[in-house]
Design an enzyme around this catalytic site. Sequence first.
Site, PDB file in Angstrom:
ATOM      1  N   LYS A 170       5.227  -8.815 -13.995  1.00  0.00           N
ATOM      2  CA  LYS A 170       3.801  -9.133 -14.045  1.00  0.00           C
ATOM      3  C   LYS A 170       3.072  -7.820 -14.219  1.00  0.00           C
ATOM      4  O   LYS A 170       2.967  -7.021 -13.298  1.00  0.00           O
ATOM      5  CB  LYS A 170       3.299  -9.819 -12.774  1.00  0.00           C
ATOM      6  CG  LYS A 170       1.848 -10.350 -12.962  1.00  0.00           C
ATOM      7  CD  LYS A 170       1.082 -10.467 -11.677  1.00  0.00           C
ATOM      8  CE  LYS A 170       0.311  -9.209 -11.340  1.00  0.00           C
ATOM      9  NZ  LYS A 170      -0.830  -8.913 -12.255  1.00  0.00           N
ATOM     10  N   GLU A 245       5.346   1.613  -4.376  1.00  0.00           N
ATOM     11  CA  GLU A 245       4.731   2.893  -4.723  1.00  0.00           C
ATOM     12  C   GLU A 245       3.230   2.676  -4.573  1.00  0.00           C
ATOM     13  O   GLU A 245       2.598   2.029  -5.403  1.00  0.00           O
ATOM     14  CB  GLU A 245       5.108   3.302  -6.163  1.00  0.00           C
ATOM     15  CG  GLU A 245       5.034   4.803  -6.397  1.00  0.00           C
ATOM     16  CD  GLU A 245       3.685   5.278  -6.864  1.00  0.00           C
ATOM     17  OE1 GLU A 245       2.662   4.736  -6.409  1.00  0.00           O
ATOM     18  OE2 GLU A 245       3.632   6.188  -7.693  1.00  0.00           O
ATOM     19  N   CYS A 279      -2.032   8.216  -8.486  1.00  0.00           N
ATOM     20  CA  CYS A 279      -1.689   8.085  -7.070  1.00  0.00           C
ATOM     21  C   CYS A 279      -1.261   9.411  -6.465  1.00  0.00           C
ATOM     22  O   CYS A 279      -1.481   9.660  -5.278  1.00  0.00           O
ATOM     23  CB  CYS A 279      -0.594   7.032  -6.887  1.00  0.00           C
ATOM     24  SG  CYS A 279       0.867   7.312  -7.904  1.00  0.00           S
ATOM     25  N   GLU A 378      -8.541   6.794  -0.030  1.00  0.00           N
ATOM     26  CA  GLU A 378      -8.146   7.064  -1.414  1.00  0.00           C
ATOM     27  C   GLU A 378      -9.266   6.589  -2.337  1.00  0.00           C
ATOM     28  O   GLU A 378      -9.596   5.401  -2.371  1.00  0.00           O
ATOM     29  CB  GLU A 378      -6.846   6.354  -1.771  1.00  0.00           C
ATOM     30  CG  GLU A 378      -6.379   6.701  -3.179  1.00  0.00           C
ATOM     31  CD  GLU A 378      -5.121   5.975  -3.584  1.00  0.00           C
ATOM     32  OE1 GLU A 378      -4.308   6.567  -4.306  1.00  0.00           O
ATOM     33  OE2 GLU A 378      -4.952   4.807  -3.187  1.00  0.00           O
TER      34      GLU A 378
END
Length: 471
Positions: A170, A245, A279, A378
């Site tokens: 996906k 992750e 990231c 973040e």
Amino acid sequence: MERHNKHYINGTWVESNGTDFLEVVNPATEQVIAEVARGNAEDVDVAVNAAVSAFDGWSRSTVADRVDVIRALADTIEANGDEVTESIMAEIGQPVTYAHRASTTTTVNDLRNFADALPHVQWEEKIGSSRVRRLPVGVVGAITAWNGPIRSVCLKAGAAIAAGSTVVLKSSEVAPLTPFLLAGYTEKAGLPAGVFNLVTGTGPEVGEAIVDHPAVDMVSLTGSVRAGSRVMEVASRRVKRVALELGGKSANVILPDADLEKAIVSGVQDAFRNSGQACGALTRFLVPRDRLAEAEAFAAQTAGAFVLGDPADPATQLGPLANADQYNRVRGHIDRAINDGVKLVTGGLDRPAGLDTGYYVQPTIFSGTNNDRIARDEVFGPVIVIIPFDDEEDAIRIANDTDYGLAGGVWAADAEHARQVAGRIRTGRVRINGTPIDMRAPHGGLKLSGIGREMGRHGIEDFLEYQSLHG
């Protein structure tokens, strides 16, 4: 405008069981450029069944056969590099020069690294009277992020396929068009039908159906902490393996004897790659307290030199953020930090000059403390916070004072000293004095940054199980 009403299943394009569509928006123009099928659990079931049927044959393929296919896929992507780059540019606004280098070319290199690493996996070893074998994990559900429309996919699907597993993907609904190209490339590379399958749709509908499906043996996700937590929750019902992750709020530690200007300039350039939507970006700059003003000046000068503009222009360094939600989210972080009284060094909420259309955000630098929310959350945009420290122990403490543990950096005149400091930072990787990442080494995080590793041999091994044969 393109309209895709099919999923790629068992080596062919199959009409979706869903009747609705999802829009794909070019973030530089804010215009809809395509629609893709909004798949559902029925589509997932068809794709998983195809992956199950293909697994027995693919899992028994030879290492040499898998090396050949992975190399052929890398060659095919390389031969169609302009098509891939243009697709990424249109979907998420990556500037063409950056997209070609960091997305298209790096993906080709990732796949070739997998091919190089495959023969070095210890597929079988003798322990006493037993033989311990490495087996492919089975059917892998791969759920990937919009900031890497092809690289994120290949780091998962490429490694899983190299390991002998089959895949149901996906891709992100924000950036589904580049994975469509990849599906076609797998055919050209000679991948057997059913080894790679693609279903488009949303996380709650398609993603959860993949995670919960009883025939999916492992789920690998790149995404937010919230998404990772949900995957773990759903996967736990069937006690299946997960690889995650997730996010980061990584520290770039600049020790007193480091070249401050070089470290700041290099660090800002790294943190703002892909418009800060990375990231592993090092977004907390830790500097000696007595050099804080210098660091702010160097950072402001570097940020102000970035060229923002049309992603199709080879001179553009920063494109728009990838979608409207991300644009509003990043601006929300900036707005809150300003309202909280954090010192704004440069940037802010004003639109970049001359860019009245598109999801553009100014390169923004704050100067504050590690307790500020802008230093805790973040942001995933072109935003950095500079934080002063008193001594080396204080720097290490601040670097580790975060819920995340993905990446880090240490700068020092003595590289060995930098390595000693790096060894005390609780992250999955640390760069010394700006050394480029070796893509053959593992990438992954500690704490809220995730579980498991990607890239190179270690990325393949994440999709393997052990089997002991006694006698």
